[in-house]
Design an enzyme around this catalytic site. Structure first.
Site, PDB file in Angstrom:
ATOM      1  N   ASP A  48       0.851  -1.016   0.092  1.00 55.57           N
ATOM      2  CA  ASP A  48       0.067   0.035   0.070  1.00 55.57           C
ATOM      3  C   ASP A  48       0.785   1.232   0.015  1.00 55.57           C
ATOM      4  O   ASP A  48       1.764   1.481   0.952  1.00 55.57           O
ATOM      5  CB  ASP A  48      -0.859   0.051   1.376  1.00 55.57           C
ATOM      6  CG  ASP A  48      -1.866   1.261   1.316  1.00 55.57           C
ATOM      7  OD1 ASP A  48      -2.634   1.179   0.508  1.00 55.57           O
ATOM      8  OD2 ASP A  48      -1.513   2.332   2.181  1.00 55.57           O
ATOM      9  N   TYR A  53       2.986   9.603   0.299  1.00 57.66           N
ATOM     10  CA  TYR A  53       3.864   9.018   1.140  1.00 57.66           C
ATOM     11  C   TYR A  53       5.204   9.294   0.535  1.00 57.66           C
ATOM     12  O   TYR A  53       6.241   9.012   1.111  1.00 57.66           O
ATOM     13  CB  TYR A  53       3.796   7.447   1.066  1.00 57.66           C
ATOM     14  CG  TYR A  53       2.151   7.140   1.775  1.00 57.66           C
ATOM     15  CD1 TYR A  53       1.567   7.946   2.345  1.00 57.66           C
ATOM     16  CD2 TYR A  53       1.968   5.729   1.737  1.00 57.66           C
ATOM     17  CE1 TYR A  53       0.302   7.543   2.793  1.00 57.66           C
ATOM     18  CE2 TYR A  53       0.618   5.481   2.160  1.00 57.66           C
ATOM     19  CZ  TYR A  53      -0.029   6.197   2.643  1.00 57.66           C
ATOM     20  OH  TYR A  53      -1.386   6.006   3.212  1.00 57.66           O
ATOM     21  N   LYS A  82      -2.581   5.758  -4.357  1.00 56.05           N
ATOM     22  CA  LYS A  82      -3.964   6.784  -4.169  1.00 56.05           C
ATOM     23  C   LYS A  82      -3.512   7.950  -4.806  1.00 56.05           C
ATOM     24  O   LYS A  82      -2.375   8.415  -4.965  1.00 56.05           O
ATOM     25  CB  LYS A  82      -3.824   6.992  -2.583  1.00 56.05           C
ATOM     26  CG  LYS A  82      -3.842   5.425  -1.892  1.00 56.05           C
ATOM     27  CD  LYS A  82      -4.069   5.990  -0.466  1.00 56.05           C
ATOM     28  CE  LYS A  82      -3.963   4.646   0.423  1.00 56.05           C
ATOM     29  NZ  LYS A  82      -2.655   4.465   1.093  1.00 56.05           N
ATOM     30  N   HIS A 115      -7.610   9.322  -1.881  1.00 56.43           N
ATOM     31  CA  HIS A 115      -7.088   9.219  -0.803  1.00 56.43           C
ATOM     32  C   HIS A 115      -7.956   9.756   0.221  1.00 56.43           C
ATOM     33  O   HIS A 115      -7.906   9.168   1.211  1.00 56.43           O
ATOM     34  CB  HIS A 115      -5.515  10.015  -0.872  1.00 56.43           C
ATOM     35  CG  HIS A 115      -4.866   9.383   0.320  1.00 56.43           C
ATOM     36  ND1 HIS A 115      -3.397   9.522   0.350  1.00 56.43           N
ATOM     37  CD2 HIS A 115      -5.289   9.060   1.590  1.00 56.43           C
ATOM     38  CE1 HIS A 115      -2.948   8.761   1.469  1.00 56.43           C
ATOM     39  NE2 HIS A 115      -3.687   8.765   2.319  1.00 56.43           N
TER      40      HIS A 115
END
Ligand SMILES: NC(=O)C1=CN([C@@H]2O[C@H](COP(=O)(O)OP(=O)(O)OC[C@H]3O[C@@H](n4cnc5c(N)ncnc54)[C@H](OP(=O)(O)O)[C@@H]3O)[C@@H](O)[C@H]2O)C=CC1
Ligand SMILES: O=C1CO[C@H](CO)[C@@H](O)[C@@H]1O
Length: 317
Positions: A48, A53, A82, A115
């Protein structure tokens, strides 16, 4: 279709997703690369990530190197990424998919999630993590309808989902979609078990992924809460773990997978990676299950309250 198997779920669109995935936030760069290489050795195949990130390059590099060295193929892996909160202006989602695929170095993303339902305003540089704030320091919002973002995404990617969406926001998507949402990724743990959302999603053949399943809520947020998010020290969890001769984390993760919920624990540690996956040789007694269910903290059980965006028209909670 929508079928929970022993260790995986067949999504409504027929794609198979392992019940135990691997969360990659907040790791970046080499730390992230090495954690994923270790996780692949330990049998993880579901990862994921997200633009947010800032680690898609490391995630993709680890997967591609493993494919080259370990005789694995791309189809052995399931990669979720996302669309960031500041990439919702019409035309931007499509661009970002191309950008994220390039960062990942992969030909496709198995599941692409919006997201969050709220939408922020980027600075001139779309790729920056900076977002615009108003004179009072509040994050600026745009009101792109969620349905418009969905329509744009489904032209580019067939396996789509959402994250942090309420059931009514999902209902709006269901009214207009060609390709149904396959997933809602939300905070979920015994303090905040998401029973109603789970019921709604499963009725609609939409899967739920539990993020922060070990209570990995950021420390600043957790400290403002009256409830204790330190599950590894929680009396009920420790008692059940001792009775079953399992780790507290295994109790937390088993609680989800036995409800057909996908988990994505993050661990950079070899031993913890191994035990977090070892969930399929034990189960709870009726009494243990009742004790876990009694931990439900109602609304207060939510750790990620996201007050910084609560002025969004699309704030879900
Ligand atoms: N869609 C969204 O809005 C969000 C998605 N996410 C996703 O969910 C993933 C998981 O959530 P996250 O918030 O990271 O929290 P987790 O609940 O996965 O907890 C992670 C923390 O638990 C520790 N840990 C891992 N395994 C064990 C174990 N067996 N025993 C004790 N401690 C353990 C880790 O440390 P160590 O590494 O040292 O083992 C780390 O500090 C993220 O990585 C991200 O991919 C997260 C937040 C929001
Ligand atoms: O997925 C996530 C992980 O961490 C972020 C905090 O920086 C969250 O905002 C986000 O939703």
């Amino acid at each position: 279709m929508f079928e929970v198997r022993e260790k995986s779920v067949i999504l409504e669109n027929g794609n198979e997703i392992p019940l135990v995935g691997f969360g990659t936030w907040p790791m970046k760069g080499d730390e992230c690369y090495h954690a994923i290489r270790k996780a692949i050795e330990n049998g993880y195949r579901h990862f994921d990530t997200a633009f947010h990130y800032q680690n898609e390059d490391a995630v993709g590099r680890a997967i591609n190197d493993a494919i080259e060295e370990k005789k694995l193929t791309r189809s052995d892996f399931f990669v979720t990424s996302k669309l960031a909160d500041h990439h919702k202006m019409p035309g931007t989602p499509t661009k970002m998919i191309d950008h994220q695929l390039e960062k990942l170095g992969l030909e496709y993303i198995d599941l692409y999630l919006i997201h969050s339902p709220w939408s922020l305003v980027p600075t001139e540089d779309l790729l920056s993590m900076e977002k615009k704030k108003d004179a009072s320091g509040k994050l600026e919002m745009i009101d792109t309808p969620l349905t418009e973002t969905w329509r744009e995404l489904e032209k580019a990617i067939k396996s789509l989902g959402v994250s942090n969406f309420s059931s009514s926001q999902i209902s709006d998507i269901l009214k207009i979609c060609k390709h149904r949402p396959q997933m809602n990724q939300v905070e979920c743990h015994p303090l905040f078990p998401q029973d109603e959302l789970l019921h709604f999603c499963h009725e609609e053949k939409i899967n739920l992924t539990a993020y922060s399943p070990l209570g990995g809520v950021s420390r600043e947020i957790a400290e403002t809460k009256t409830k204790n998010f330190e599950f590894m020290k929680n009396e009920t969890i420790l008692k059940i773990a001792a009775e079953l001769e399992k780790d507290p984390a295994q109790v937390l993760l088993k609680f989800q997978v036995r409800r057909g919920i996908i988990v994505i624990p993050k661990s950079a540690n070899d031993e913890r990676q191994k035990s977090n996956k070892d969930l399929f040789s034990f189960d709870f007694s009726k009494e243990q299950l009742a004790e876990l269910e009694s931990m439900n903290g109602g609304k207060e059980g939510r750790g990620w309250t996201e007050e910084r965006v609560s002025h969004s028209k699309y704030f879900p909670w």
